[in-house]
Design a protein around this motif. Structure first.
Motif, PDB file in Angstrom:
ATOM      1  N   GLY A 208       0.802  -1.223   0.000  1.00 56.82           N
ATOM      2  CA  GLY A 208       0.000   0.000   0.000  1.00 56.82           C
ATOM      3  C   GLY A 208       0.828   1.264   0.000  1.00 56.82           C
ATOM      4  N   LEU A 209       1.999   1.223   0.673  1.00 50.11           N
ATOM      5  CA  LEU A 209       2.833   2.423   0.751  1.00 50.11           C
ATOM      6  C   LEU A 209       3.922   2.467  -0.312  1.00 50.11           C
ATOM      7  N   LYS A 210       3.991   1.435  -1.132  1.00 48.59           N
ATOM      8  CA  LYS A 210       5.026   1.416  -2.161  1.00 48.59           C
ATOM      9  C   LYS A 210       4.935   2.612  -3.113  1.00 48.59           C
ATOM     10  N   PRO A 211       3.702   3.061  -3.492  1.00 46.47           N
ATOM     11  CA  PRO A 211       3.649   4.253  -4.356  1.00 46.47           C
ATOM     12  C   PRO A 211       4.310   5.476  -3.744  1.00 46.47           C
ATOM     13  N   LEU A 212       4.376   5.550  -2.400  1.00 43.99           N
ATOM     14  CA  LEU A 212       5.041   6.700  -1.780  1.00 43.99           C
ATOM     15  C   LEU A 212       6.541   6.678  -2.062  1.00 43.99           C
ATOM     16  N   GLN A 213       7.106   5.475  -2.195  1.00 47.14           N
ATOM     17  CA  GLN A 213       8.513   5.390  -2.547  1.00 47.14           C
ATOM     18  C   GLN A 213       8.734   5.903  -3.972  1.00 47.14           C
ATOM     19  N   ALA A 214       7.803   5.509  -4.881  1.00 43.04           N
ATOM     20  CA  ALA A 214       7.887   6.025  -6.248  1.00 43.04           C
ATOM     21  C   ALA A 214       7.720   7.542  -6.265  1.00 43.04           C
ATOM     22  N   LEU A 215       6.819   8.048  -5.400  1.00 41.05           N
ATOM     23  CA  LEU A 215       6.629   9.500  -5.307  1.00 41.05           C
ATOM     24  C   LEU A 215       7.894  10.172  -4.785  1.00 41.05           C
ATOM     25  N   GLN A 216       8.554   9.539  -3.818  1.00 42.48           N
ATOM     26  CA  GLN A 216       9.801  10.090  -3.285  1.00 42.48           C
ATOM     27  C   GLN A 216      10.886  10.141  -4.360  1.00 42.48           C
ATOM     28  N   ARG A 217      10.987   9.055  -5.138  1.00 43.70           N
ATOM     29  CA  ARG A 217      11.982   9.052  -6.216  1.00 43.70           C
ATOM     30  C   ARG A 217      11.662  10.121  -7.256  1.00 43.70           C
ATOM     31  N   GLY A 218      10.382  10.278  -7.556  1.00 35.46           N
ATOM     32  CA  GLY A 218       9.999  11.321  -8.504  1.00 35.46           C
ATOM     33  C   GLY A 218      10.349  12.710  -8.006  1.00 35.46           C
ATOM     34  N   ALA A 225      16.760  18.093 -10.937  1.00 39.38           N
ATOM     35  CA  ALA A 225      16.607  18.643 -12.295  1.00 39.38           C
ATOM     36  C   ALA A 225      16.730  17.582 -13.378  1.00 39.38           C
ATOM     37  N   ARG A 226      16.445  16.323 -13.034  1.00 40.14           N
ATOM     38  CA  ARG A 226      16.423  15.300 -14.082  1.00 40.14           C
ATOM     39  C   ARG A 226      15.125  15.333 -14.863  1.00 40.14           C
ATOM     40  N   THR A 227      14.081  15.905 -14.272  1.00 40.22           N
ATOM     41  CA  THR A 227      12.798  16.063 -14.951  1.00 40.22           C
ATOM     42  C   THR A 227      12.091  17.262 -14.345  1.00 40.22           C
ATOM     43  N   THR A 228      11.119  17.776 -15.056  1.00 40.44           N
ATOM     44  CA  THR A 228      10.391  18.950 -14.575  1.00 40.44           C
ATOM     45  C   THR A 228       9.031  18.599 -13.992  1.00 40.44           C
ATOM     46  N   GLN A 229       8.621  17.331 -14.128  1.00 40.50           N
ATOM     47  CA  GLN A 229       7.312  16.902 -13.636  1.00 40.50           C
ATOM     48  C   GLN A 229       7.461  15.546 -12.956  1.00 40.50           C
ATOM     49  N   LEU A 230       6.511  15.238 -12.067  1.00 40.53           N
ATOM     50  CA  LEU A 230       6.467  13.899 -11.476  1.00 40.53           C
ATOM     51  C   LEU A 230       5.986  12.918 -12.530  1.00 40.53           C
ATOM     52  N   GLN A 231       6.776  11.893 -12.799  1.00 39.83           N
ATOM     53  CA  GLN A 231       6.468  10.931 -13.838  1.00 39.83           C
ATOM     54  C   GLN A 231       6.024   9.608 -13.212  1.00 39.83           C
ATOM     55  N   GLY A 232       5.223   8.848 -13.967  1.00 39.96           N
ATOM     56  CA  GLY A 232       4.835   7.513 -13.537  1.00 39.96           C
ATOM     57  C   GLY A 232       3.344   7.409 -13.274  1.00 39.96           C
ATOM     58  N   ALA A 233       2.898   6.149 -13.130  1.00 40.60           N
ATOM     59  CA  ALA A 233       1.487   5.872 -12.842  1.00 40.60           C
ATOM     60  C   ALA A 233       1.330   5.665 -11.338  1.00 40.60           C
ATOM     61  N   PHE A 234       0.365   6.330 -10.736  1.00 41.01           N
ATOM     62  CA  PHE A 234       0.135   6.256  -9.302  1.00 41.01           C
ATOM     63  C   PHE A 234      -1.288   5.795  -9.042  1.00 41.01           C
ATOM     64  N   PRO A 235      -1.563   5.248  -7.852  1.00 41.26           N
ATOM     65  CA  PRO A 235      -2.932   4.827  -7.515  1.00 41.26           C
ATOM     66  C   PRO A 235      -3.900   6.002  -7.549  1.00 41.26           C
ATOM     67  N   ALA A 236      -5.179   5.657  -7.612  1.00 43.41           N
ATOM     68  CA  ALA A 236      -6.206   6.699  -7.719  1.00 43.41           C
ATOM     69  C   ALA A 236      -6.194   7.629  -6.513  1.00 43.41           C
ATOM     70  N   GLU A 237      -5.810   7.117  -5.326  1.00 43.33           N
ATOM     71  CA  GLU A 237      -5.782   7.965  -4.139  1.00 43.33           C
ATOM     72  C   GLU A 237      -4.609   8.937  -4.157  1.00 43.33           C
ATOM     73  N   VAL A 238      -3.536   8.599  -4.838  1.00 48.24           N
ATOM     74  CA  VAL A 238      -2.336   9.442  -4.858  1.00 48.24           C
ATOM     75  C   VAL A 238      -2.294  10.337  -6.098  1.00 48.24           C
ATOM     76  N   GLN A 239      -2.936   9.909  -7.180  1.00 49.56           N
ATOM     77  CA  GLN A 239      -2.853  10.644  -8.444  1.00 49.56           C
ATOM     78  C   GLN A 239      -3.318  12.093  -8.338  1.00 49.56           C
ATOM     79  N   PRO A 240      -4.432  12.393  -7.596  1.00 49.92           N
ATOM     80  CA  PRO A 240      -4.800  13.818  -7.468  1.00 49.92           C
ATOM     81  C   PRO A 240      -3.701  14.653  -6.837  1.00 49.92           C
ATOM     82  N   LEU A 241      -3.008  14.103  -5.846  1.00 45.55           N
ATOM     83  CA  LEU A 241      -1.889  14.832  -5.238  1.00 45.55           C
ATOM     84  C   LEU A 241      -0.789  15.070  -6.252  1.00 45.55           C
ATOM     85  N   VAL A 242      -0.485  14.052  -7.065  1.00 48.48           N
ATOM     86  CA  VAL A 242       0.550  14.196  -8.097  1.00 48.48           C
ATOM     87  C   VAL A 242       0.130  15.258  -9.115  1.00 48.48           C
TER      88      VAL A 242
END
Length: 478
Positions: A208-218, A225-242
């Motif tokens: 359940g908390l694994k997407p937070l690790q992906a969010l941290q890496r993003g 400065a490797r990217t200008t936006q958060l990249q990747g697919a996130f769960p529906a509960e996290v996607q609005p925050l992204v």
């Protein structure tokens, strides 16, 4: 070192969401398992006890059925007629006994008893029993064995005072051992279940908390400065925050880019007056002082105009998205008309205002509305022959817009030249003083408010400047 995929330096159990979820889940499961164990163990013990009592009651009924009385009213039990062979085996764990109950409450213990009791008797405390009622007790029997005892009283026919207590007892050790064995097996099973559920809870929390690790890496990618936006697919509960965070990043990038553009534009705009002043300073000393003063005054005014324009754009860009802004149109127009009547008093221009009875409100700051309408009115008064007209109305579309039009009876602007008139620094007639920034300022400020400026032909014969701006919804007539 890391814990659960997070750096050890950043992790502390008191702040760990993973730890909190795991503790709450394990504690909840442990409480549920313990309660389930207690309930199941109690139900099993109660069930075994009821079964044991039911079996013993059948034995009591059997002894009662075999009880007879002789001619002197003394009880007789045909032991050979009892079906269970344990009655005849000493200390077999199944016993019966008959006690005499005297009218004064005293009793004679062991008037009759089964062979299984051998040379012992069952001693029970005095108990008030109604005829036929069955009472259940637990006592210590032969050889210290725990016994479950059922008793009832009967009367001999024809002898009113004679009452007899029939007792049947059975050893509880086998039942207690079975109950203890069940409790041990149940406890071990529930302990294994608790371990499995704790492992499942750990897996659930980790997944359940694994997407937070992906969010941290993003976020680290954005920070480095490797990217200008958060990249990747996130769960529906996290996607609005992204999405919201990406919107903030986009907004910040736009602000930075706009600041760079404005700084560059301001620098470019100031080059011309600075160059003129530099050239004038290098001119021969014989240059007329009055001419020099006029030149400096003109260039300073132009530079000040550019600075004011860029400051206005910066102020609007910072406040245009603030909610709850509301500026009444009528006081702003009235104040500007008074100013224009004084500034252009020598030209005899008549300014008429036609606003609706219901008050109109601009969804923005008063200073920005004054800047835009002031430029339009000043431009109209410069070009008008004798008349300027100001009108306003509500455009009921979505979003709600307020349209303010400023018209004059001057020469107007041809259709082909209207787009050119909106460009910065462009002056269609050099004989009229100005910087060529008025209409450009109005257009850019209106655009920042998601509005627009349209140049059209006026019924008065000159130019009609229609300014569309967001209107506060409270301004709608009731």
């Amino acid at each position: 070192m890391s814990w659960g995929g997070f750096p050890a330096a950043a992790w502390h159990w008191s702040r760990s969401l993973r730890f909190r979820l795991l503790v709450v889940t394990v504690v909840g499961v442990a409480v549920a398992v313990v309660l389930a164990g207690l309930v199941l163990s109690g139900l099993f013990r109660e069930h075994v006890q009821r079964q044991f009592e039911a079996t013993l009651l059948q034995q009591l009924d059997q002894v009662t059925a075999r009880l007879e009385f002789d001619g002197q009213g003394q009880p007789v039990v045909a032991a050979q007629a009892l079906s269970d062979p344990r009655w005849l085996k000493p200390y077999s764990g199944l016993y019966w006994q008959v006690d005499a109950m005297a009218p004064d409450g005293r009793s004679r213990v062991g008037v009759l008893r089964s062979r299984s009791l051998w040379d012992t008797s069952l001693v029970l405390q005095a108990d008030a029993l109604t005829d036929g009622a069955v009472h259940v007790h637990e006592v210590v029997g032969p050889q210290g064995a725990p016994l479950l005892v059922l008793e009832r009283t009967v009367r001999a026919e024809g002898v009113d005072a004679a009452r007899w207590r029939l007792i049947v007892a059975a050893d509880l050790q086998a039942t207690q051992a079975a109950t203890a064995q069940f409790t041990r097996v149940l406890g071990l099973s529930l302990l294994v279940l608790l371990a499995l559920l704790a492992a499942a809870a750990w897996a659930q929390v980790a997944v359940g908390l694994k997407p937070l690790q992906a969010l941290q890496r993003g976020l680290q990618d954005v920070q480095q400065a490797r990217t200008t936006q958060l990249q990747g697919a996130f769960p529906a509960e996290v996607q609005p925050l992204v999405n919201d965070f990406n919107a903030v990043l986009t907004r910040n990038a736009e602000v930075v880019e706009r600041a760079r553009t404005q700084a560059g534009n301001l620098a470019h705009a100031l080059k011309t007056p600075l160059s003129v002043l530099e050239n004038a300073a290098r001119a021969p000393a014989a240059t007329d002082g009055a001419v020099m003063a006029a030149l400096v005054h003109e260039q300073v005014q132009m530079a000040q105009r550019h600075i004011d324009w860029h400051l206005a754009r910066s102020r609007v860009a910072a406040s245009v998205h603030l909610p709850g802004q509301r500026t009444a149109l009528e006081p702003v127009v009235a104040g500007l008309v008074r100013v224009m009547n004084k500034v252009h008093a020598g030209r005899g221009v008549d300014i008429t205002v036609g606003l609706p009875e219901a008050p109109l409100f601009f969804a923005g700051e008063a200073q920005d509305l004054q800047e835009m309408l002031g430029n339009l009115l000043d431009n109209a008064c410069k070009w008008a022959r004798s008349s300027v007209r100001v009108q306003a109305h509500i455009d009921g579309g979505q979003p709600l817009q307020m349209v303010v039009s400023v018209e004059d009876d001057g020469p107007g602007i041809g259709t082909a030249q209207r787009a050119l008139a909106l460009e910065r620094g462009v002056r269609l007639d050099e004989t009229v003083p100005g910087t060529g920034l008025g209409l450009a300022i109005v257009q850019e400020l209106a655009a920042l408010y998601a509005g627009r400026l349209d140049l059209q032909s006026s019924e008065l014969g000159g130019l009609r400047a229609a300014l569309s701006l967001p209107a506060a919804r409270q301004a709608l007539p009731q």
